[in-house]
Scaffold this motif. Structure first.
Motif, PDB file in Angstrom:
ATOM      1  N   SER A   9      82.339 -54.717  10.093  1.00 12.53           N
ATOM      2  CA  SER A   9      81.346 -53.778  10.624  1.00 12.53           C
ATOM      3  C   SER A   9      81.054 -53.940  12.105  1.00 12.53           C
ATOM      4  O   SER A   9      80.421 -53.079  12.708  1.00 12.53           O
ATOM      5  CB  SER A   9      80.038 -53.883   9.822  1.00 12.53           C
ATOM      6  OG  SER A   9      79.496 -55.182   9.945  1.00 12.53           O
ATOM      7  N   SER A  10      81.526 -55.021  12.729  1.00 10.23           N
ATOM      8  CA  SER A  10      81.273 -55.202  14.159  1.00 10.23           C
ATOM      9  C   SER A  10      82.189 -56.287  14.717  1.00 10.23           C
ATOM     10  O   SER A  10      82.900 -56.966  13.976  1.00 10.23           O
ATOM     11  CB  SER A  10      79.807 -55.589  14.412  1.00 10.23           C
ATOM     12  OG  SER A  10      79.524 -56.856  13.846  1.00 10.23           O
ATOM     13  N   LEU A  29      87.973 -52.231   4.139  1.00 14.52           N
ATOM     14  CA  LEU A  29      87.008 -52.845   5.044  1.00 14.52           C
ATOM     15  C   LEU A  29      85.765 -53.267   4.277  1.00 14.52           C
ATOM     16  O   LEU A  29      85.126 -52.451   3.613  1.00 14.52           O
ATOM     17  CB  LEU A  29      86.625 -51.862   6.154  1.00 14.52           C
ATOM     18  CG  LEU A  29      87.779 -51.282   6.967  1.00 14.52           C
ATOM     19  CD1 LEU A  29      87.248 -50.308   8.005  1.00 14.52           C
ATOM     20  CD2 LEU A  29      88.608 -52.387   7.607  1.00 14.52           C
ATOM     21  N   ALA A  30      85.420 -54.534   4.386  1.00 16.91           N
ATOM     22  CA  ALA A  30      84.275 -55.073   3.657  1.00 16.91           C
ATOM     23  C   ALA A  30      83.268 -55.675   4.638  1.00 16.91           C
ATOM     24  O   ALA A  30      83.644 -56.352   5.594  1.00 16.91           O
ATOM     25  CB  ALA A  30      84.741 -56.145   2.674  1.00 16.91           C
ATOM     26  N   ALA A  31      81.988 -55.408   4.370  1.00 17.91           N
ATOM     27  CA  ALA A  31      80.902 -55.977   5.174  1.00 17.91           C
ATOM     28  C   ALA A  31      79.585 -55.680   4.478  1.00 17.91           C
ATOM     29  O   ALA A  31      79.522 -54.858   3.568  1.00 17.91           O
ATOM     30  CB  ALA A  31      80.904 -55.401   6.582  1.00 17.91           C
ATOM     31  N   ARG A  32      78.537 -56.354   4.924  1.00 15.69           N
ATOM     32  CA  ARG A  32      77.213 -56.109   4.351  1.00 15.69           C
ATOM     33  C   ARG A  32      76.600 -54.806   4.860  1.00 15.69           C
ATOM     34  O   ARG A  32      75.846 -54.156   4.160  1.00 15.69           O
ATOM     35  CB  ARG A  32      76.265 -57.263   4.676  1.00 15.69           C
ATOM     36  CG  ARG A  32      76.635 -58.545   3.940  1.00 15.69           C
ATOM     37  CD  ARG A  32      75.711 -59.683   4.308  1.00 15.69           C
ATOM     38  NE  ARG A  32      75.871 -59.963   5.734  1.00 15.69           N
ATOM     39  CZ  ARG A  32      74.950 -60.525   6.492  1.00 15.69           C
ATOM     40  NH1 ARG A  32      73.786 -60.872   5.992  1.00 15.69           N
ATOM     41  NH2 ARG A  32      75.172 -60.750   7.772  1.00 15.69           N
ATOM     42  N   ARG A  33      76.939 -54.414   6.084  1.00 16.93           N
ATOM     43  CA  ARG A  33      76.331 -53.227   6.708  1.00 16.93           C
ATOM     44  C   ARG A  33      77.193 -51.993   6.443  1.00 16.93           C
ATOM     45  O   ARG A  33      78.014 -51.602   7.252  1.00 16.93           O
ATOM     46  CB  ARG A  33      76.143 -53.469   8.200  1.00 16.93           C
ATOM     47  CG  ARG A  33      75.159 -54.614   8.458  1.00 16.93           C
ATOM     48  CD  ARG A  33      75.018 -54.914   9.906  1.00 16.93           C
ATOM     49  NE  ARG A  33      76.274 -55.504  10.404  1.00 16.93           N
ATOM     50  CZ  ARG A  33      76.449 -55.904  11.654  1.00 16.93           C
ATOM     51  NH1 ARG A  33      75.485 -55.762  12.539  1.00 16.93           N
ATOM     52  NH2 ARG A  33      77.594 -56.436  12.021  1.00 16.93           N
ATOM     53  N   VAL A  34      76.964 -51.394   5.285  1.00 16.64           N
ATOM     54  CA  VAL A  34      77.811 -50.281   4.838  1.00 16.64           C
ATOM     55  C   VAL A  34      77.671 -49.065   5.753  1.00 16.64           C
ATOM     56  O   VAL A  34      78.637 -48.315   5.937  1.00 16.64           O
ATOM     57  CB  VAL A  34      77.553 -49.945   3.353  1.00 16.64           C
ATOM     58  CG1 VAL A  34      76.212 -49.264   3.163  1.00 16.64           C
ATOM     59  CG2 VAL A  34      78.683 -49.112   2.775  1.00 16.64           C
ATOM     60  N   GLY A  35      76.539 -48.865   6.351  1.00 17.66           N
ATOM     61  CA  GLY A  35      76.365 -47.752   7.281  1.00 17.66           C
ATOM     62  C   GLY A  35      77.296 -47.873   8.473  1.00 17.66           C
ATOM     63  O   GLY A  35      77.906 -46.886   8.911  1.00 17.66           O
ATOM     64  N   ARG A  36      77.441 -49.074   8.988  1.00 13.23           N
ATOM     65  CA  ARG A  36      78.367 -49.311  10.102  1.00 13.23           C
ATOM     66  C   ARG A  36      79.811 -49.106   9.647  1.00 13.23           C
ATOM     67  O   ARG A  36      80.635 -48.601  10.396  1.00 13.23           O
ATOM     68  CB  ARG A  36      78.192 -50.723  10.655  1.00 13.23           C
ATOM     69  CG  ARG A  36      76.798 -51.055  11.134  1.00 13.23           C
ATOM     70  CD  ARG A  36      76.492 -50.954  12.587  1.00 13.23           C
ATOM     71  NE  ARG A  36      77.476 -51.346  13.546  1.00 13.23           N
ATOM     72  CZ  ARG A  36      77.337 -52.326  14.411  1.00 13.23           C
ATOM     73  NH1 ARG A  36      76.244 -53.068  14.411  1.00 13.23           N
ATOM     74  NH2 ARG A  36      78.260 -52.569  15.294  1.00 13.23           N
TER      75      ARG A  36
END
Length: 103
Positions: A9-10, A29-36
């Motif tokens: 996400s960043s 793509l995996a991350a905690r911030r799904v909006g990003r």
């Protein structure tokens, strides 16, 4: 090429996603911030699956990996990029929490 990437996400993860997308890779793509992740997905001209996933939770990681693999086959590249930034105020606390959850 199929690429599965955590921490997407960043920062470095986002840059890697853009790099592989520019080469036509199919991305997970995996991350905690799904909006990003959604914003990143919309900016890429390649197939992208996104997964809201905290790598400290192995059930979430396994589910994301299984879903990507069932849709696209085994990834050619897996990049475990997720983790706290050294410049983060909460990095020590996050590292401690991660160490406890991995025991």
């Amino acid at each position: 090429m199929k690429v599965f990437l955590t921490g997407a996400s960043s920062g470095i993860g986002e840059a890697l996603a853009k790099h592989y997308a520019s080469r036509g890779a199919t991305l997970g793509l995996a991350a905690r911030r799904v909006g990003r992740l959604r914003d990143l997905q919309a900016s890429l001209a390649t197939p992208v699956e996104i997964y809201e996933c905290d790598v400290r939770d192995m059930k979430q990681v396994r589910a994301a990996a299984a879903d990507f693999t069932s849709r696209h086959g085994t990834p050619d590249v897996v990049i475990a990029n997720a983790g706290p930034s050294a410049r983060s105020r909460s990095s020590r606390r996050t590292w401690r929490r991660s160490a406890r959850s991995s025991r």
